[in-house]
Design a protein around this motif. Sequence first.
Motif, PDB file in Angstrom:
ATOM      1  N   ARG A   1       2.721  11.899   0.176  1.00 29.53           N
ATOM      2  CA  ARG A   1       3.934  12.196  -0.608  1.00 29.53           C
ATOM      3  C   ARG A   1       4.384  13.634  -0.375  1.00 29.53           C
ATOM      4  NH1 ARG A   1       5.092  14.437  -5.597  1.00 29.53           N
ATOM      5  NH2 ARG A   1       2.897  14.550  -6.240  1.00 29.53           N
ATOM      6  N   LEU A   2       3.435  14.572  -0.384  1.00 28.02           N
ATOM      7  CA  LEU A   2       3.783  15.970  -0.167  1.00 28.02           C
ATOM      8  C   LEU A   2       4.319  16.199   1.239  1.00 28.02           C
ATOM      9  CD1 LEU A   2       0.849  17.851  -1.952  1.00 28.02           C
ATOM     10  CD2 LEU A   2       3.121  17.272  -2.835  1.00 28.02           C
ATOM     11  N   ALA A   3       3.830  15.396   2.176  1.00 24.33           N
ATOM     12  CA  ALA A   3       4.288  15.528   3.571  1.00 24.33           C
ATOM     13  C   ALA A   3       5.619  14.826   3.807  1.00 24.33           C
ATOM     14  CB  ALA A   3       3.229  14.972   4.513  1.00 24.33           C
ATOM     15  N   GLY A   4       6.139  14.171   2.770  1.00 24.77           N
ATOM     16  CA  GLY A   4       7.431  13.494   2.906  1.00 24.77           C
ATOM     17  C   GLY A   4       7.387  12.288   3.792  1.00 24.77           C
ATOM     18  N   LYS A   5       6.294  11.503   3.716  1.00 20.99           N
ATOM     19  CA  LYS A   5       6.158  10.341   4.604  1.00 20.99           C
ATOM     20  C   LYS A   5       6.905   9.109   4.112  1.00 20.99           C
ATOM     21  CE  LYS A   5       1.988  11.728   7.012  1.00 20.99           C
ATOM     22  NZ  LYS A   5       0.644  11.332   7.497  1.00 20.99           N
TER      23      LYS A   5
ATOM     24  N   THR B   1       0.529  13.540 -12.019  1.00 22.92           N
ATOM     25  CA  THR B   1       0.570  13.654 -10.551  1.00 22.92           C
ATOM     26  C   THR B   1       0.198  12.327  -9.903  1.00 22.92           C
ATOM     27  OG1 THR B   1       0.061  16.021 -10.600  1.00 22.92           O
ATOM     28  CG2 THR B   1      -0.368  14.845  -8.541  1.00 22.92           C
ATOM     29  N   LEU B   2      -0.795  11.642 -10.448  1.00 24.19           N
ATOM     30  CA  LEU B   2      -1.176  10.334  -9.903  1.00 24.19           C
ATOM     31  C   LEU B   2      -0.021   9.345 -10.013  1.00 24.19           C
ATOM     32  CD1 LEU B   2      -4.819   9.885 -11.268  1.00 24.19           C
ATOM     33  CD2 LEU B   2      -4.143  10.197  -8.877  1.00 24.19           C
ATOM     34  N   VAL B   3       0.710   9.375 -11.123  1.00 20.27           N
ATOM     35  CA  VAL B   3       1.860   8.476 -11.290  1.00 20.27           C
ATOM     36  C   VAL B   3       2.916   8.775 -10.226  1.00 20.27           C
ATOM     37  CG1 VAL B   3       3.777   7.875 -12.810  1.00 20.27           C
ATOM     38  CG2 VAL B   3       1.468   8.064 -13.743  1.00 20.27           C
ATOM     39  N   LYS B   4       3.173  10.053  -9.976  1.00 22.57           N
ATOM     40  CA  LYS B   4       4.145  10.421  -8.938  1.00 22.57           C
ATOM     41  C   LYS B   4       3.669   9.960  -7.561  1.00 22.57           C
ATOM     42  CE  LYS B   4       6.082  14.511 -11.221  1.00 22.57           C
ATOM     43  NZ  LYS B   4       6.194  15.983 -11.174  1.00 22.57           N
ATOM     44  N   ASP B   5       2.374  10.142  -7.301  1.00 21.08           N
ATOM     45  CA  ASP B   5       1.832   9.728  -6.008  1.00 21.08           C
ATOM     46  C   ASP B   5       1.965   8.220  -5.817  1.00 21.08           C
ATOM     47  OD1 ASP B   5       1.133  12.377  -5.599  1.00 21.08           O
ATOM     48  OD2 ASP B   5      -0.936  12.096  -6.261  1.00 21.08           O
ATOM     49  N   PHE B   6       1.624   7.457  -6.862  1.00 20.87           N
ATOM     50  CA  PHE B   6       1.737   6.002  -6.772  1.00 20.87           C
ATOM     51  C   PHE B   6       3.187   5.589  -6.554  1.00 20.87           C
ATOM     52  CE2 PHE B   6       1.318   1.559  -7.999  1.00 20.87           C
ATOM     53  CZ  PHE B   6       0.054   1.238  -7.531  1.00 20.87           C
ATOM     54  N   GLY B   7       4.117   6.386  -7.058  1.00 16.57           N
ATOM     55  CA  GLY B   7       5.538   6.090  -6.893  1.00 16.57           C
ATOM     56  C   GLY B   7       6.006   6.094  -5.451  1.00 16.57           C
ATOM     57  N   LEU B   8       5.221   6.710  -4.557  1.00 17.10           N
ATOM     58  CA  LEU B   8       5.585   6.690  -3.136  1.00 17.10           C
ATOM     59  C   LEU B   8       5.704   5.258  -2.634  1.00 17.10           C
ATOM     60  CD1 LEU B   8       6.025   8.325  -0.495  1.00 17.10           C
ATOM     61  CD2 LEU B   8       3.549   8.150  -0.112  1.00 17.10           C
ATOM     62  N   ILE B   9       4.960   4.342  -3.239  1.00 10.36           N
ATOM     63  CA  ILE B   9       5.034   2.934  -2.851  1.00 10.36           C
ATOM     64  C   ILE B   9       6.465   2.423  -2.991  1.00 10.36           C
ATOM     65  CG2 ILE B   9       4.302   0.593  -3.504  1.00 10.36           C
ATOM     66  CD1 ILE B   9       1.625   1.848  -4.379  1.00 10.36           C
ATOM     67  N   GLY B  10       7.134   2.792  -4.086  1.00 16.01           N
ATOM     68  CA  GLY B  10       8.509   2.360  -4.298  1.00 16.01           C
ATOM     69  C   GLY B  10       9.455   2.920  -3.248  1.00 16.01           C
ATOM     70  N   ASP B  11       9.214   4.163  -2.844  1.00 10.23           N
ATOM     71  CA  ASP B  11      10.070   4.757  -1.817  1.00 10.23           C
ATOM     72  C   ASP B  11       9.913   4.037  -0.487  1.00 10.23           C
ATOM     73  OD1 ASP B  11      10.864   6.602  -3.707  1.00 10.23           O
ATOM     74  OD2 ASP B  11       9.428   8.122  -3.069  1.00 10.23           O
ATOM     75  N   ILE B  12       8.690   3.649  -0.155  1.00  8.43           N
ATOM     76  CA  ILE B  12       8.447   2.949   1.107  1.00  8.43           C
ATOM     77  C   ILE B  12       9.060   1.548   1.072  1.00  8.43           C
ATOM     78  CG2 ILE B  12       6.678   2.020   2.655  1.00  8.43           C
ATOM     79  CD1 ILE B  12       4.848   4.309   1.703  1.00  8.43           C
ATOM     80  N   LEU B  13       8.900   0.857  -0.059  1.00  8.02           N
ATOM     81  CA  LEU B  13       9.424  -0.508  -0.164  1.00  8.02           C
ATOM     82  C   LEU B  13      10.947  -0.545  -0.220  1.00  8.02           C
ATOM     83  CD1 LEU B  13       6.931  -2.216  -2.641  1.00  8.02           C
ATOM     84  CD2 LEU B  13       7.106  -2.544  -0.171  1.00  8.02           C
ATOM     85  N   GLY B  14      11.565   0.502  -0.739  1.00  2.41           N
ATOM     86  CA  GLY B  14      13.027   0.573  -0.755  1.00  2.41           C
ATOM     87  C   GLY B  14      13.666  -0.600  -1.463  1.00  2.41           C
ATOM     88  N   LYS B  15      14.493  -1.353  -0.760  1.00  2.82           N
ATOM     89  CA  LYS B  15      15.233  -2.460  -1.353  1.00  2.82           C
ATOM     90  C   LYS B  15      14.332  -3.609  -1.789  1.00  2.82           C
ATOM     91  CE  LYS B  15      16.222  -4.811   3.040  1.00  2.82           C
ATOM     92  NZ  LYS B  15      17.298  -5.284   3.948  1.00  2.82           N
TER      93      LYS B  15
END
Length: 313
Positions: free
Chosen positions: A41-45, A143-157
């Motif tokens: 997440r910090l690396a903007g992946k 912070t863990l909640v924010k990290d887990f949220g990366l899943i939503g960014d990857i899944l997108g639509k």
Amino acid sequence: MDINVPRKDVGLDERRKRRRLRREKQRAENVGRAEKMHLARLAGKGPGRHSTELAKSAYVGCSGWFYWKWRGKFFPAEMPTSEWFTHYAQQFDTVEINASFYSWPTVANVKTWLRQPGTRAFVYTIKVCELITHVKRFGDTETLVKDFGLIGDILGKRMGCFLFQLPPSYRFTEERLRAILSQLDHTRRNVVEFRHASWWNETVYSAFRESGTIFCSCSGPRLPDVLVRTANDIYLRMHGPERWYRHDYSEGELAEWAERIKNSGARRAWVYFNNDYESFAPGNALTMRRLLDQTGFDQAPSEVDVSVAAPSS
């Protein structure tokens, strides 16, 4: 010995031992998996934040789809497991991912989910890892909640909701309520499921309304039999009213829930069947989807007071 391979000739004690070993291994690995997602997440992946436009007003499916007990019932007996998801996705347009509760997903896992449906319109709801809800119990987990949220960014639509399920021993207190809501990322579509009846109260409903958090309604033993709406979306998990995971809902029972959903005034409904143990979930889900279509839920008004829909009987 592979503790993940089902064996009919293994006794109950051995199965319990395997399950305990598997759970211990998963819990030990979750801390490291969470740290890797934090770094990602910090690396903007992820592809970045954006709003998810959803095409449908009702998403109905099952809580998980890979169950050995479904072979020969929902899945054809001779169908290889590699084709199970495709078979599921031919009949449903959503699934609630439960594996993510036990094992914190990797970025590679999530990208596999993204590719899995191919060109189909398919949406995932993701159950949040127990590291947040059961191990730390929302103790300094922002912070863990924010990290887990990366899943939503990857899944997108393909992203539906994040489901936070708390344990049955987790009773209501105002302090716990504040802790939960202060650590959620309210730009996400968050659902919170409680397993203790003390959380069904107006203090909780009011706080959820103010934050836009979705209260998870449950059909489950010793839980209030009501449909609660605290946001534009409603969320319902069907576990079984008397026995967890084993109840076969009648059409009449499902019709009553469908009518409550229609009368809730919600813009969107999420309904997932978790009565998977004896393979009832897929059939019940298909019936519920048909009943919601018959009620004309997609034509329900979009602006209605948030409320609690009590049983009709």
